[in-house]
Design a protein around this motif. Structure first.
Motif, PDB file in Angstrom:
ATOM      1  N   ARG A   1       0.836  -1.200   0.000  1.00 49.68           N
ATOM      2  CA  ARG A   1       0.000   0.000   0.000  1.00 49.68           C
ATOM      3  C   ARG A   1       0.871   1.250   0.000  1.00 49.68           C
ATOM      4  O   ARG A   1       1.857   1.332   0.719  1.00 49.68           O
ATOM      5  CB  ARG A   1      -0.899   0.018   1.230  1.00 49.68           C
ATOM      6  CG  ARG A   1      -1.991  -0.982   1.152  1.00 49.68           C
ATOM      7  CD  ARG A   1      -2.941  -0.785   2.304  1.00 49.68           C
ATOM      8  NE  ARG A   1      -3.938  -1.831   2.289  1.00 49.68           N
ATOM      9  CZ  ARG A   1      -5.220  -1.622   2.093  1.00 49.68           C
ATOM     10  NH1 ARG A   1      -5.656  -0.396   1.939  1.00 49.68           N
ATOM     11  NH2 ARG A   1      -6.066  -2.614   2.070  1.00 49.68           N
ATOM     12  N   ARG A   2       0.448   2.202  -0.811  1.00 48.34           N
ATOM     13  CA  ARG A   2       1.140   3.483  -0.848  1.00 48.34           C
ATOM     14  C   ARG A   2       0.552   4.385   0.236  1.00 48.34           C
ATOM     15  O   ARG A   2      -0.559   4.147   0.712  1.00 48.34           O
ATOM     16  CB  ARG A   2       0.969   4.107  -2.226  1.00 48.34           C
ATOM     17  CG  ARG A   2       1.657   3.281  -3.306  1.00 48.34           C
ATOM     18  CD  ARG A   2       1.355   3.854  -4.635  1.00 48.34           C
ATOM     19  NE  ARG A   2      -0.030   3.491  -4.967  1.00 48.34           N
ATOM     20  CZ  ARG A   2      -0.423   3.012  -6.127  1.00 48.34           C
ATOM     21  NH1 ARG A   2       0.432   2.868  -7.086  1.00 48.34           N
ATOM     22  NH2 ARG A   2      -1.670   2.698  -6.345  1.00 48.34           N
ATOM     23  N   PRO A   3       1.271   5.419   0.630  1.00 45.13           N
ATOM     24  CA  PRO A   3       0.756   6.296   1.691  1.00 45.13           C
ATOM     25  C   PRO A   3      -0.616   6.892   1.362  1.00 45.13           C
ATOM     26  O   PRO A   3      -1.451   7.050   2.241  1.00 45.13           O
ATOM     27  CB  PRO A   3       1.819   7.387   1.796  1.00 45.13           C
ATOM     28  CG  PRO A   3       3.067   6.749   1.300  1.00 45.13           C
ATOM     29  CD  PRO A   3       2.646   5.768   0.255  1.00 45.13           C
TER      30      PRO A   3
END
Length: 98
Positions: free
Chosen positions: A33-35
């Motif tokens: 997951r990206r921020p």
């Protein structure tokens, strides 16, 4: 003209096709997951909808009167068409057994 044997040509086709699938693992993006995809903050629920306005008793009586007229007209129509209650309707003139 020199021609390659068919077995050699057909044997090399899968090798060329499969070599396209081979690559180093560092070339692919991470599936982590990206921020921006992380859930942060809080969400406040929307305010409840306003209560419906009170209905004038004269309007309710008028609606009840109209509903009685519609039910009477439907009963008259059903009787004229020879249909019984809604659960015992005939679809195409055939007899339905119970």
């Amino acid at each position: 003209m020199n021609r390659l044997p068919a077995s050699l040509v057909f044997g090399l086709i899968p090798v060329f096709l499969l070599s396209a699938c081979a690559s180093t693992p560092g070339e692919y993006p991470s599936l982590a997951r990206r921020p921006i995809e992380r859930v942060t903050g809080t969400l406040t629920p929307p305010p409840p909808p306003p209560a419906p306005a009170p209905v004038d008793p004269a309007v309710l009586r008028s609606l009840d009167s109209l509903l009685d007229r519609v039910r009477a007209a439907d009963a008259k129509f059903q009787a004229r068409e020879g249909r019984g209650p809604p659960g015992r309707q005939r679809c195409c003139g055939c007899r339905q057994s119970e």
